[in-house]
Write a protein that holds these residues in place. Structure first.
Motif, PDB file in Angstrom:
ATOM      1  N   HIS A  90     -64.049  45.847 -51.657  1.00 34.17           N
ATOM      2  CA  HIS A  90     -64.701  47.123 -51.968  1.00 34.17           C
ATOM      3  C   HIS A  90     -66.100  46.900 -52.534  1.00 34.17           C
ATOM      4  CE1 HIS A  90     -61.887  50.542 -51.435  1.00 34.17           C
ATOM      5  NE2 HIS A  90     -61.078  49.530 -51.205  1.00 34.17           N
ATOM      6  N   ALA A  91     -67.067  47.678 -52.022  1.00 35.57           N
ATOM      7  CA  ALA A  91     -68.436  47.618 -52.536  1.00 35.57           C
ATOM      8  C   ALA A  91     -68.462  47.976 -54.023  1.00 35.57           C
ATOM      9  CB  ALA A  91     -69.326  48.583 -51.747  1.00 35.57           C
ATOM     10  N   GLU A  92     -67.548  48.862 -54.451  1.00 34.93           N
ATOM     11  CA  GLU A  92     -67.580  49.382 -55.828  1.00 34.93           C
ATOM     12  C   GLU A  92     -67.266  48.308 -56.866  1.00 34.93           C
ATOM     13  OE1 GLU A  92     -65.477  50.528 -53.431  1.00 34.93           O
ATOM     14  OE2 GLU A  92     -66.509  52.337 -52.743  1.00 34.93           O
ATOM     15  N   VAL A  93     -66.606  47.233 -56.471  1.00 39.52           N
ATOM     16  CA  VAL A  93     -66.245  46.169 -57.428  1.00 39.52           C
ATOM     17  C   VAL A  93     -66.880  44.833 -57.029  1.00 39.52           C
ATOM     18  CG1 VAL A  93     -64.105  47.061 -58.412  1.00 39.52           C
ATOM     19  CG2 VAL A  93     -64.044  45.912 -56.194  1.00 39.52           C
ATOM     20  N   ARG A  99     -73.116  37.675 -51.619  1.00 42.34           N
ATOM     21  CA  ARG A  99     -72.484  36.369 -51.839  1.00 42.34           C
ATOM     22  C   ARG A  99     -71.006  36.386 -51.408  1.00 42.34           C
ATOM     23  NH1 ARG A  99     -72.617  34.894 -57.800  1.00 42.34           N
ATOM     24  NH2 ARG A  99     -74.717  34.123 -57.429  1.00 42.34           N
ATOM     25  N   THR A 100     -70.308  37.464 -51.733  1.00 47.05           N
ATOM     26  CA  THR A 100     -68.872  37.522 -51.416  1.00 47.05           C
ATOM     27  C   THR A 100     -68.645  37.565 -49.904  1.00 47.05           C
ATOM     28  OG1 THR A 100     -68.505  38.664 -53.501  1.00 47.05           O
ATOM     29  CG2 THR A 100     -66.731  38.781 -51.895  1.00 47.05           C
ATOM     30  N   LEU A 101     -69.437  38.372 -49.197  1.00 49.36           N
ATOM     31  CA  LEU A 101     -69.287  38.441 -47.734  1.00 49.36           C
ATOM     32  C   LEU A 101     -69.591  37.086 -47.097  1.00 49.36           C
ATOM     33  CD1 LEU A 101     -70.983  41.899 -47.042  1.00 49.36           C
ATOM     34  CD2 LEU A 101     -68.531  41.361 -46.930  1.00 49.36           C
ATOM     35  N   THR A 102     -70.621  36.430 -47.603  1.00 46.09           N
ATOM     36  CA  THR A 102     -70.986  35.116 -47.072  1.00 46.09           C
ATOM     37  C   THR A 102     -69.844  34.127 -47.306  1.00 46.09           C
ATOM     38  OG1 THR A 102     -73.292  35.619 -47.545  1.00 46.09           O
ATOM     39  CG2 THR A 102     -72.766  33.304 -47.156  1.00 46.09           C
ATOM     40  N   ALA A 103     -69.252  34.204 -48.496  1.00 47.93           N
ATOM     41  CA  ALA A 103     -68.146  33.287 -48.827  1.00 47.93           C
ATOM     42  C   ALA A 103     -66.952  33.521 -47.899  1.00 47.93           C
ATOM     43  CB  ALA A 103     -67.731  33.478 -50.280  1.00 47.93           C
ATOM     44  N   ILE A 104     -66.647  34.781 -47.617  1.00 46.40           N
ATOM     45  CA  ILE A 104     -65.508  35.081 -46.726  1.00 46.40           C
ATOM     46  C   ILE A 104     -65.777  34.494 -45.336  1.00 46.40           C
ATOM     47  CG2 ILE A 104     -64.189  36.921 -45.597  1.00 46.40           C
ATOM     48  CD1 ILE A 104     -64.760  38.668 -48.100  1.00 46.40           C
ATOM     49  N   ALA A 111     -65.236  39.196 -42.276  1.00 45.09           N
ATOM     50  CA  ALA A 111     -65.543  39.803 -43.575  1.00 45.09           C
ATOM     51  C   ALA A 111     -65.810  41.295 -43.421  1.00 45.09           C
ATOM     52  CB  ALA A 111     -66.775  39.127 -44.171  1.00 45.09           C
ATOM     53  N   GLY A 112     -65.181  42.078 -44.302  1.00 37.23           N
ATOM     54  CA  GLY A 112     -65.380  43.527 -44.256  1.00 37.23           C
ATOM     55  C   GLY A 112     -65.810  44.086 -45.607  1.00 37.23           C
ATOM     56  N   VAL A 113     -66.588  45.164 -45.548  1.00 32.75           N
ATOM     57  CA  VAL A 113     -66.957  45.922 -46.746  1.00 32.75           C
ATOM     58  C   VAL A 113     -66.202  47.239 -46.698  1.00 32.75           C
ATOM     59  CG1 VAL A 113     -68.810  47.090 -48.002  1.00 32.75           C
ATOM     60  CG2 VAL A 113     -69.304  45.016 -46.708  1.00 32.75           C
ATOM     61  N   VAL A 114     -65.607  47.637 -47.812  1.00 33.70           N
ATOM     62  CA  VAL A 114     -64.903  48.923 -47.882  1.00 33.70           C
ATOM     63  C   VAL A 114     -65.709  49.886 -48.744  1.00 33.70           C
ATOM     64  CG1 VAL A 114     -62.669  50.023 -48.219  1.00 33.70           C
ATOM     65  CG2 VAL A 114     -62.801  47.530 -48.032  1.00 33.70           C
ATOM     66  N   LEU A 115     -65.796  51.124 -48.269  1.00 33.58           N
ATOM     67  CA  LEU A 115     -66.484  52.177 -49.019  1.00 33.58           C
ATOM     68  C   LEU A 115     -65.484  53.269 -49.369  1.00 33.58           C
ATOM     69  CD1 LEU A 115     -69.688  52.622 -46.782  1.00 33.58           C
ATOM     70  CD2 LEU A 115     -69.421  51.131 -48.776  1.00 33.58           C
ATOM     71  N   ASN A 116     -65.379  53.570 -50.673  1.00 29.78           N
ATOM     72  CA  ASN A 116     -64.553  54.698 -51.109  1.00 29.78           C
ATOM     73  C   ASN A 116     -65.157  56.010 -50.605  1.00 29.78           C
ATOM     74  OD1 ASN A 116     -62.481  53.501 -52.487  1.00 29.78           O
ATOM     75  ND2 ASN A 116     -63.495  53.558 -54.482  1.00 29.78           N
ATOM     76  N   PRO A 117     -64.377  57.088 -50.617  1.00 27.80           N
ATOM     77  CA  PRO A 117     -64.928  58.368 -50.152  1.00 27.80           C
ATOM     78  C   PRO A 117     -66.205  58.791 -50.887  1.00 27.80           C
ATOM     79  CG  PRO A 117     -62.547  58.508 -50.313  1.00 27.80           C
ATOM     80  CD  PRO A 117     -62.918  57.171 -50.880  1.00 27.80           C
ATOM     81  N   SER A 118     -66.328  58.445 -52.161  1.00 23.51           N
ATOM     82  CA  SER A 118     -67.514  58.891 -52.909  1.00 23.51           C
ATOM     83  C   SER A 118     -68.655  57.877 -52.880  1.00 23.51           C
ATOM     84  CB  SER A 118     -67.128  59.186 -54.363  1.00 23.51           C
ATOM     85  OG  SER A 118     -66.609  58.019 -54.959  1.00 23.51           O
ATOM     86  N   THR A 119     -68.510  56.803 -52.141  1.00 24.11           N
ATOM     87  CA  THR A 119     -69.579  55.795 -52.040  1.00 24.11           C
ATOM     88  C   THR A 119     -70.397  56.070 -50.778  1.00 24.11           C
ATOM     89  OG1 THR A 119     -68.161  54.177 -53.131  1.00 24.11           O
ATOM     90  CG2 THR A 119     -70.046  53.314 -51.923  1.00 24.11           C
ATOM     91  N   PRO A 120     -71.712  56.289 -50.933  1.00 23.27           N
ATOM     92  CA  PRO A 120     -72.506  56.670 -49.754  1.00 23.27           C
ATOM     93  C   PRO A 120     -72.658  55.547 -48.729  1.00 23.27           C
ATOM     94  CG  PRO A 120     -73.885  56.539 -51.741  1.00 23.27           C
ATOM     95  CD  PRO A 120     -72.484  56.269 -52.173  1.00 23.27           C
ATOM     96  N   ALA A 121     -72.827  55.927 -47.486  1.00 23.59           N
ATOM     97  CA  ALA A 121     -73.018  54.965 -46.392  1.00 23.59           C
ATOM     98  C   ALA A 121     -74.225  54.065 -46.657  1.00 23.59           C
ATOM     99  CB  ALA A 121     -73.203  55.718 -45.074  1.00 23.59           C
ATOM    100  N   VAL A 134     -66.749  47.315 -41.210  1.00 26.12           N
ATOM    101  CA  VAL A 134     -66.886  48.185 -42.380  1.00 26.12           C
ATOM    102  C   VAL A 134     -65.669  49.095 -42.388  1.00 26.12           C
ATOM    103  CG1 VAL A 134     -68.253  50.001 -43.484  1.00 26.12           C
ATOM    104  CG2 VAL A 134     -69.406  48.108 -42.298  1.00 26.12           C
ATOM    105  N   LEU A 135     -65.008  49.161 -43.536  1.00 32.39           N
ATOM    106  CA  LEU A 135     -63.810  49.996 -43.670  1.00 32.39           C
ATOM    107  C   LEU A 135     -64.191  51.270 -44.427  1.00 32.39           C
ATOM    108  CD1 LEU A 135     -60.876  50.736 -43.705  1.00 32.39           C
ATOM    109  CD2 LEU A 135     -60.404  48.829 -45.194  1.00 32.39           C
ATOM    110  N   VAL A 136     -64.102  52.384 -43.746  1.00 31.89           N
ATOM    111  CA  VAL A 136     -64.397  53.673 -44.354  1.00 31.89           C
ATOM    112  C   VAL A 136     -63.083  54.265 -44.862  1.00 31.89           C
ATOM    113  CG1 VAL A 136     -65.253  56.023 -43.918  1.00 31.89           C
ATOM    114  CG2 VAL A 136     -66.360  54.053 -42.807  1.00 31.89           C
TER     115      VAL A 136
END
Ligand code: DX5
Ligand code: ZN
Length: 224
Positions: A90-93, A99-104, A111-121, A134-136
């Protein structure tokens, strides 16, 4: 590529996980979505590395591990070693998302990034060239069986636009409240991977439910 279906085992019977996975695979599942929750980032606690390891031994499709945990960077190595083919954080944490995406990716895992409903694109913009997907989130993460948030449809299109501007072909995965009735709308907006928990494992026949969900997306692809 055609839309991929990723049943979420969160709604499965945990005492019969191997059978549940086999049933979804018989229905044509492309991935198995594994929800890891820590009771801190989200209210619920689910499963961890040992279960992923056991699943890897029985699943024929790749494991898509969705980390709903604080400090995910501390655990990506263990999940990769356990057999995850895809890991999303999750982008929020993730204050050090780059660095984390590169490590994965260095672990040989998608490697995926997740965005919560209240996190803007737009949160994606600085790292848009990095993720493989990207996980919406189309519900607030934590539980299966919640209702799809309608604003997620516009969010999917906004994420696609951010990725396109960065020249990224990353896939878009959508998670939460997916049902045959809304699958077409989500695919038309740009979803490439649909996660479904209750719609598959909340039924008596996960194989038939997986087929039904695919049929709903195929209808959408014909419209395009
Ligand atoms: C929610 C999880 C989802 C969930 C989906 O926090 O990330 O993967 O299991 O379940 P449904 O499809 O029932 O919303
Ligand atoms: Zn999930």
């Amino acid at each position: 590529m055609s839309v991929r279906i990723a049943p979420s085992i969160l709604s499965a019977d945990f005492a019969r996980l191997a059978d549940e996975v086999a049933a979804a695979e018989a229905g044509g599942a492309d991935l198995m979505h594994v929800d890891v929750m820590d009771g801190r980032f989200v209210p619920n606690i689910t499963i961890g590395v040992p279960v992923v390891q056991s699943l890897a031994a029985v699943a024929r499709v790749p494991l898509d591990v969705h980390l709903m945990i604080v400090e995910p960077e501390r655990h990506v190595g263990a999940f990769a070693e356990a057999g995850a083919a895809m890991i999303s954080v999750h982008a929020e944490v993730s204050p050090h998302l780059h660095r984390t995406l590169t490590a994965i990716k260095e672990l040989g895992v998608q490697a995926g990034v997740v965005l919560n409903p209240s996190t803007p694109a737009e949160t994606l913009e600085p790292v848009a060239d990095l993720p493989d997907f990207v996980l919406v989130m189309s519900v607030n993460p934590g539980f299966s069986g919640q209702r799809f948030i309608p604003a997620s449809v516009a969010k999917i299109a906004a994420v696609r636009a951010v990725l396109d501007r960065a020249g990224s072909a990353a896939a878009i995965e959508v998670d939460g409240g997916i049902q045959p009735a809304n699958a077409a709308r989500v695919v038309e907006a740009g979803a490439d991977i649909l996660v479904a928990g209750a719609a598959i494992f909340g039924t008596d026949d996960p194989a038939a439910a997986t087929r039904r969900l695919r049929q709903a997306t195929t209808a959408a692809q014909h419209i395009q």
